[in-house]
Design an enzyme around this catalytic site. Structure first.
Site, PDB file in Angstrom:
ATOM      1  CE1 TYR A 144      61.675 135.258   1.238  1.00  0.00           C
ATOM      2  CE2 TYR A 144      61.589 136.837   3.043  1.00  0.00           C
ATOM      3  CZ  TYR A 144      61.802 135.551   2.586  1.00  0.00           C
ATOM      4  OH  TYR A 144      62.129 134.558   3.479  1.00  0.00           O
ATOM      5  CE  LYS A 201      69.736 132.850   6.896  1.00  0.00           C
ATOM      6  NZ  LYS A 201      69.600 131.533   6.340  1.00  0.00           N
ATOM      7  CE1 TYR A 247      65.208 133.541   2.700  1.00  0.00           C
ATOM      8  CE2 TYR A 247      65.198 131.455   1.510  1.00  0.00           C
ATOM      9  CZ  TYR A 247      64.529 132.430   2.231  1.00  0.00           C
ATOM     10  OH  TYR A 247      63.192 132.280   2.501  1.00  0.00           O
ATOM     11  CG  HIS A 279      60.258 126.366  -1.779  1.00  0.00           C
ATOM     12  ND1 HIS A 279      59.428 127.461  -1.716  1.00  0.00           N
ATOM     13  CD2 HIS A 279      59.479 125.299  -1.500  1.00  0.00           C
ATOM     14  CE1 HIS A 279      58.204 127.066  -1.421  1.00  0.00           C
ATOM     15  NE2 HIS A 279      58.208 125.750  -1.265  1.00  0.00           N
ATOM     16  N   PRO A 327      62.593 138.318  11.490  1.00  0.00           N
ATOM     17  CG  PRO A 327      60.268 138.096  11.398  1.00  0.00           C
ATOM     18  CD  PRO A 327      61.351 138.887  12.038  1.00  0.00           C
TER      19      PRO A 327
HETATM   20  P1  FAD Z   1      62.098 128.690  21.562  1.00  0.00           P
HETATM   21  O1  FAD Z   1      61.504 128.070  20.370  1.00  0.00           O
HETATM   22  O2  FAD Z   1      61.576 129.995  22.039  1.00  0.00           O
HETATM   23  O3  FAD Z   1      61.971 127.612  22.738  1.00  0.00           O
HETATM   24  C1  FAD Z   1      62.196 127.924  24.089  1.00  0.00           C
HETATM   25  C2  FAD Z   1      61.369 127.005  24.970  1.00  0.00           C
HETATM   26  O4  FAD Z   1      61.710 127.261  26.329  1.00  0.00           O
HETATM   27  C3  FAD Z   1      59.874 127.256  24.832  1.00  0.00           C
HETATM   28  O5  FAD Z   1      59.195 126.038  24.581  1.00  0.00           O
HETATM   29  C4  FAD Z   1      59.478 127.882  26.160  1.00  0.00           C
HETATM   30  O6  FAD Z   1      58.176 127.520  26.588  1.00  0.00           O
HETATM   31  C5  FAD Z   1      60.533 127.312  27.106  1.00  0.00           C
HETATM   32  N1  FAD Z   1      60.787 128.162  28.281  1.00  0.00           N
HETATM   33  C6  FAD Z   1      60.826 129.513  28.339  1.00  0.00           C
HETATM   34  N2  FAD Z   1      61.096 129.924  29.574  1.00  0.00           N
HETATM   35  C7  FAD Z   1      61.241 128.815  30.322  1.00  0.00           C
HETATM   36  C8  FAD Z   1      61.530 128.597  31.681  1.00  0.00           C
HETATM   37  N3  FAD Z   1      61.746 129.615  32.533  1.00  0.00           N
HETATM   38  N4  FAD Z   1      61.609 127.332  32.137  1.00  0.00           N
HETATM   39  C9  FAD Z   1      61.404 126.272  31.301  1.00  0.00           C
HETATM   40  N5  FAD Z   1      61.124 126.427  29.984  1.00  0.00           N
HETATM   41  C10 FAD Z   1      61.046 127.680  29.509  1.00  0.00           C
HETATM   42  N6  FAD Z   1      63.258 131.084  12.255  1.00  0.00           N
HETATM   43  C11 FAD Z   1      63.692 130.460  11.121  1.00  0.00           C
HETATM   44  O7  FAD Z   1      64.801 129.896  11.149  1.00  0.00           O
HETATM   45  N7  FAD Z   1      62.979 130.428   9.956  1.00  0.00           N
HETATM   46  C12 FAD Z   1      61.775 131.037   9.877  1.00  0.00           C
HETATM   47  O8  FAD Z   1      61.127 130.951   8.834  1.00  0.00           O
HETATM   48  C13 FAD Z   1      61.282 131.744  11.034  1.00  0.00           C
HETATM   49  N8  FAD Z   1      60.090 132.354  11.008  1.00  0.00           N
HETATM   50  C14 FAD Z   1      59.574 132.836  12.177  1.00  0.00           C
HETATM   51  C15 FAD Z   1      58.313 133.349  12.135  1.00  0.00           C
HETATM   52  C16 FAD Z   1      57.742 133.818  13.302  1.00  0.00           C
HETATM   53  C17 FAD Z   1      56.354 134.338  13.224  1.00  0.00           C
HETATM   54  C18 FAD Z   1      58.462 133.783  14.542  1.00  0.00           C
HETATM   55  C19 FAD Z   1      57.839 134.298  15.811  1.00  0.00           C
HETATM   56  C20 FAD Z   1      59.739 133.277  14.590  1.00  0.00           C
HETATM   57  C21 FAD Z   1      60.307 132.800  13.417  1.00  0.00           C
HETATM   58  N9  FAD Z   1      61.578 132.258  13.414  1.00  0.00           N
HETATM   59  C22 FAD Z   1      62.065 131.704  12.257  1.00  0.00           C
HETATM   60  C23 FAD Z   1      62.356 132.194  14.648  1.00  0.00           C
HETATM   61  C24 FAD Z   1      62.259 130.834  15.367  1.00  0.00           C
HETATM   62  O9  FAD Z   1      60.909 130.505  15.594  1.00  0.00           O
HETATM   63  C25 FAD Z   1      63.049 130.865  16.692  1.00  0.00           C
HETATM   64  O10 FAD Z   1      64.322 131.399  16.448  1.00  0.00           O
HETATM   65  C26 FAD Z   1      63.183 129.474  17.331  1.00  0.00           C
HETATM   66  O11 FAD Z   1      61.970 129.063  17.893  1.00  0.00           O
HETATM   67  C27 FAD Z   1      64.269 129.446  18.420  1.00  0.00           C
HETATM   68  O12 FAD Z   1      64.289 128.189  19.050  1.00  0.00           O
HETATM   69  P2  FAD Z   1      64.742 128.057  20.566  1.00  0.00           P
HETATM   70  O13 FAD Z   1      64.662 126.603  20.881  1.00  0.00           O
HETATM   71  O14 FAD Z   1      66.011 128.762  20.779  1.00  0.00           O
HETATM   72  O15 FAD Z   1      63.666 128.885  21.401  1.00  0.00           O
HETATM   73  C1  DHB Z   2      58.367 132.064   6.839  1.00  0.00           C
HETATM   74  C2  DHB Z   2      58.903 132.821   7.860  1.00  0.00           C
HETATM   75  C3  DHB Z   2      59.928 133.696   7.584  1.00  0.00           C
HETATM   76  O1  DHB Z   2      60.472 134.427   8.568  1.00  0.00           O
HETATM   77  C4  DHB Z   2      60.437 133.819   6.295  1.00  0.00           C
HETATM   78  O2  DHB Z   2      61.442 134.684   6.048  1.00  0.00           O
HETATM   79  C5  DHB Z   2      59.907 133.041   5.288  1.00  0.00           C
HETATM   80  C6  DHB Z   2      58.865 132.159   5.563  1.00  0.00           C
HETATM   81  C7  DHB Z   2      57.257 131.123   7.141  1.00  0.00           C
HETATM   82  O3  DHB Z   2      56.800 131.120   8.298  1.00  0.00           O
HETATM   83  O4  DHB Z   2      56.820 130.398   6.248  1.00  0.00           O
END
Ligand code: FAD
Ligand code: DHB
Length: 391
Positions: A201, A297, A385, A72, A293
């Site tokens: 948005y 980021k 962004y 995009h 979210p």
């Molecule tokens: P996580 O993905 O949380 O991974 C952590 C892992 O550790 C998990 O698999 C968990 O099961 C495991 N774990 C937890 N505790 C333990 C334990 N005690 N022992 C062993 N394993 C464990 N970010 C963006 O950049 N762009 C977006 O568009 C965006 N949209 C989002 C939309 C939604 C609805 C949500 C909820 C989040 C969004 N985010 C977005 C944020 C993004 O999903 C997270 O920041 C990202 O998953 C972080 O990755 P991580 O590996 O740090 O943690």
């Molecule tokens: C999506 C999630 C976001 O947090 C955002 O700012 C834009 C798109 C998505 O899940 O597609």
């Protein structure tokens, strides 16, 4: 068991770190509390920054992403029933974002690790960290009825916001900064063709709404809700009614409806722990910070953290230099706080504050008019962004 880096958590941070370390010849074992099926099907993020796509491409992880992801070049800000395009690429020397679901990234990363002989131990529970202040920490865990330990040189805490790594740092040695928001997001997945070529948005008097996409047949939509609300209170008709109101546009555009096959409510917070290091434990991703979210980021910040951490660990193993490791926390915190601020700013500009006074809405509209009419302000939004340099 013994490895050089014990990694807690198989999210984007832990899996990518393991992959980057392997490219430097550094061994690691990942411990994940959930099953492979579960981590590969959890619906979360969707927007990848240019730097994230570049890193995944350079390290051989982007074959499917480049084929199936949607690039995009702009986003729309909608308010006062009118759309205003932010030309992301035009304002950032051609940079863009790619829409590709997080669980697809997870599938690609898991496959790459396992194909390369990497070790991911799924369903590992009761994880406990020991000897973090020594040069030989140990990770204890249980798989089924079997208690096991891994001797490591370093531990990477990549276990997300609710993991055990951050709580393993003594309270006196860390500072936690937090803001909870009085609103959350209701997210749905819909069987329908895309409603729009670019993300929308929308800031409306009834609250925020976001039109995103996943594929030619599946769409991702969000709207602001009470974080304590229940999914059961939102039958499909009520969801479409609310989205129609918040996304109303003078040009007659309407969101395309279809079968809703997934619904969920997400709470929102800003959170950072300082520092991200305690002895031989290094935190990365959501274990160390959370953003609301709105700026998309979270996943991208996790990627930026582990890129810096992998480079610092490589300096340690290849040259015996520890300065980059000692500076890890300071280095990543600069980018973390920039993203935290951007996410808070986007959130504040676009959401309805339930107890906001009338002047608040006027400030928001003034800000929205500013970013959609001032080249400088639009450039600031676009640069953040598409993502700032990952160091
Ligand atoms: P996580 O993905 O949380 O991974 C952590 C892992 O550790 C998990 O698999 C968990 O099961 C495991 N774990 C937890 N505790 C333990 C334990 N005690 N022992 C062993 N394993 C464990 N970010 C963006 O950049 N762009 C977006 O568009 C965006 N949209 C989002 C939309 C939604 C609805 C949500 C909820 C989040 C969004 N985010 C977005 C944020 C993004 O999903 C997270 O920041 C990202 O998953 C972080 O990755 P991580 O590996 O740090 O943690
Ligand atoms: C999506 C999630 C976001 O947090 C955002 O700012 C834009 C798109 C998505 O899940 O597609």
């Amino acid at each position: 068991m013994r490895t050089q880096v014990g990694i807690i958590g198989a999210g984007p941070a832990g899996l990518l770190l393991s992959h980057l370390l392997a490219q430097h010849g550094i061994s690691s074992i990942i411990l994940e509390s959930r099953s492979r099926e579960e981590i590969e099907s959890t619906i979360r993020a969707g927007v990848l920054e240019q730097g994230t796509v570049d890193l995944l491409t350079q390290t051989g992880l982007a074959e499917r992403l480049l084929r199936e992801g949607h690039v995009h070049h702009g986003i729309e800000l909608r308010f006062g029933n009118q759309g205003h395009r932010i030309d992301l690429s035009g304002l950032t020397d051609g940079k863009a974002i790619t829409v590709y679901a997080q669980h697809e990234v997870i599938k690609d990363l898991v496959k790459a690790r396992l194909d390369a002989g990497g070790q991911i131990l799924f369903d590992a529970t009761d994880v406990r960290l020991d000897g973090l202040e020594s040069t030989a920490p140990t990770v204890h865990f249980r798989q089924g009825t079997k208690f096991q330990s891994i001797a490591c040189d370093f531990v990477a805490g990549c276990d997300g916001f609710h993991g055990i790594s951050r709580p393993s740092i003594p309270a006196a040695l860390k500072t936690e900064y937090e803001r909870k928001y009085e609103f959350g997001w209701f997210g749905i997945l819909v069987e329908a063709p895309p409603s729009s070529k670019e993300l929308i948005y929308a800031s409306h008097e009834r609250g925020f709404a976001l039109v995103s996409t996943r594929s030619d047949t599946v769409q991702r939509l969000y709207f602001q809700c009470d974080p304590k609300d229940a999914v059961a209170n939102w039958p499909d008709e009520r969801i479409w009614e609310e989205l129609d109101l918040r996304l109303a546009s003078d040009d007659g555009w309407r969101v395309k409806q279809g079968r809703i096959f997934q619904k969920g409510i997400i709470a929102m917070r800003s959170f950072v722990v300082e520092p991200l290091q305690y002895g031989r434990l290094f935190l990365a991703g959501d274990a160390a910070h959370i953003v609301p979210p709105t700026g998309a980021k979270g996943l991208n910040l996790a990627v930026a953290d582990v890129k810096v951490l992998a480079q610092a660990l490589d300096r340690h193993y290849s040259a015996g230099h520890n300065e980059a490791l000692e500076r890890y926390s300071e280095t990543v915190l600069r980018r973390i706080w920039r993203s935290e601020h951007f996410s808070w700013w986007m959130t504040s500009m676009l959401h309805r504050f339930p107890d906001g006074d009338p002047i608040q809405r006027r400030f928001q509209l003034a800000e929205l008019r500013n970013v959609t009419t001032s080249h400088a302000a639009a450039t600031m939004l676009a640069e953040n962004y598409v993502g700032l340099p990952m160091v």
